[in-house]
Design an enzyme around this catalytic site. Structure first.
Site, mmCIF file in Angstrom:
data_model
loop_
_atom_site.group_PDB
_atom_site.id
_atom_site.type_symbol
_atom_site.label_atom_id
_atom_site.label_comp_id
_atom_site.label_asym_id
_atom_site.label_seq_id
_atom_site.Cartn_x
_atom_site.Cartn_y
_atom_site.Cartn_z
ATOM 1 N N LEU A 138 0.840 -1.191 0.000
ATOM 2 C CA LEU A 138 0.000 0.000 0.000
ATOM 3 C C LEU A 138 0.880 1.248 0.000
ATOM 4 C CD1 LEU A 138 -2.698 -0.942 2.685
ATOM 5 C CD2 LEU A 138 -2.889 -1.145 0.191
ATOM 6 N N ASP A 139 0.387 2.314 -0.654
ATOM 7 C CA ASP A 139 1.088 3.593 -0.619
ATOM 8 C C ASP A 139 1.158 4.101 0.818
ATOM 9 O OD1 ASP A 139 1.254 3.519 -3.384
ATOM 10 O OD2 ASP A 139 -0.570 4.713 -3.670
ATOM 11 N N ARG A 140 2.090 5.004 1.063
ATOM 12 C CA ARG A 140 2.302 5.524 2.414
ATOM 13 C C ARG A 140 1.017 6.083 3.042
ATOM 14 N NH1 ARG A 140 6.062 7.576 5.960
ATOM 15 N NH2 ARG A 140 5.464 9.501 7.023
#
Length: 311
Positions: A138-140
């Site tokens: 997942l993106d930050r």
């Protein structure tokens, strides 16, 4: 005093008659690369408790044990203590619920404090001789469920599974504007944006990408129109949901990289709420759920939009 042996093991009972060990292992998803690692990196193949080579003939009723080499944690990944939200764990898998504003893996800008750093710290503390194999990332600023394999063989099995049947990923999101009611599909190819190493965009020479979208409710918050939506990924392109929603003219609230504004929320309003796949060892259908986080819930709760279906 003998050192405890924490190496990962798999055991199988042979049902076939007159089959070579090599062929039997191939039928169980053991790759040639894994067999090479077993031979040269400290693994072992055992038949009825005795170490054998891949040329050993098997008969029905034999018990095969695969002892995988001890994995060394990556030198570039510093183990750290951190509060992990563990949804599920067994000898092969670790399912985590990631908070927003937390990187999945270290980066140049954020070399420490990632989930991978914390998982490495957990493995070190528990004596698990493994590095961190991120299966779903997942993106930050995206919150929600992600999957980690505890060794490279499990990672290999899941990767092969995903190529054949995919993985079920359902996201909850808040997009700007009022999307049309009902369900629709965005099928637009995605590629890297010229001049950027981070951004992606819809482009003809990109890779095929499909996102199914369902409107859950319309909202109006501080004069801004918003749509609470559910999305299902059929492909796993980098920034896929963010790019597809930007292309549709309804970027994610808070996603300033792809045209969204941060007036109402300080990160892209995106959460992986459901993760489903087949367990690579047991064949069991696995399905995990995560509740919508407080910042997203609070945003849509400021306006009494009508939810179109039960979450």
């Amino acid at each position: 005093m003998n050192k405890p042996d924490f190496r990962f093991r798999l055991q199988f009972e042979v049902e076939e008659q007159n089959i070579l060990l090599r062929e039997f292992l191939h039928s169980k998803g053991i790759s040639k690369r894994t067999l090479t690692a077993l031979k040269y990196e400290g693994g072992a193949l055992q038949v009825n408790g005795t170490e054998r080579t891949v040329r050993h003939p098997l008969v029905s009723g034999d018990r095969v044990t695969v002892v995988f080499p001890e994995e060394r944690p990556s030198e570039g990944l510093r183990p750290e203590d951190g509060a992990l939200s563990v949804i599920y764990e067994d000898e092969a898998l670790l399912i985590l619920d990631k908070p927003a504003n937390r990187s999945t893996i270290p980066s140049r800008d954020h070399p420490d404090g990632s989930l991978a750093n914390w998982v490495a710290g957990k493995f070190k503390k528990e004596g698990v001789p493994a590095t961190v194999h991120i299966v779903t990332r997942l993106d930050r600023d995206t919150s929600g469920l992600l999957c980690i394999a505890k060794n490279r063989h499990i990672h290999h099995l899941l990767s092969e599974q995903f190529k054949v049947r995919g993985i079920y990923r359902n996201y909850l999101a808040i997009a700007e504007g009022h999307l049309p009611s009902g369900r629709f599909t965005i099928e637009q190819p995605i590629g890297r944006k010229e001049g950027s190493i981070i951004e992606r965009e819809v482009r003809e020479d990109g890779k095929y990408a499909r996102t199914d979208v369902e409107l859950l409710s319309h909202h109006r918050v501080n004069g801004e129109e918003l749509s609470f939506i559910s999305l299902v990924l059929h492909t796993g392109r980098t920034h896929q949901i963010r790019v597809h929603l930007q292309w549709s003219g309804h970027p994610l609230a808070g996603d300033d990289l792809y045209g969204g504004a941060r007036k109402l929320i300080e990160r892209q309003a995106l959460h992986c709420g459901v993760l489903g796949f087949v367990h690579p060892l047991t064949g069991e259908e696995m399905m995990f759920r995560s509740e919508i986080p407080a910042d997203m819930l609070q945003l849509i709760s400021k306006d009494h939009g009508v939810i179109s279906r039960k979450l």
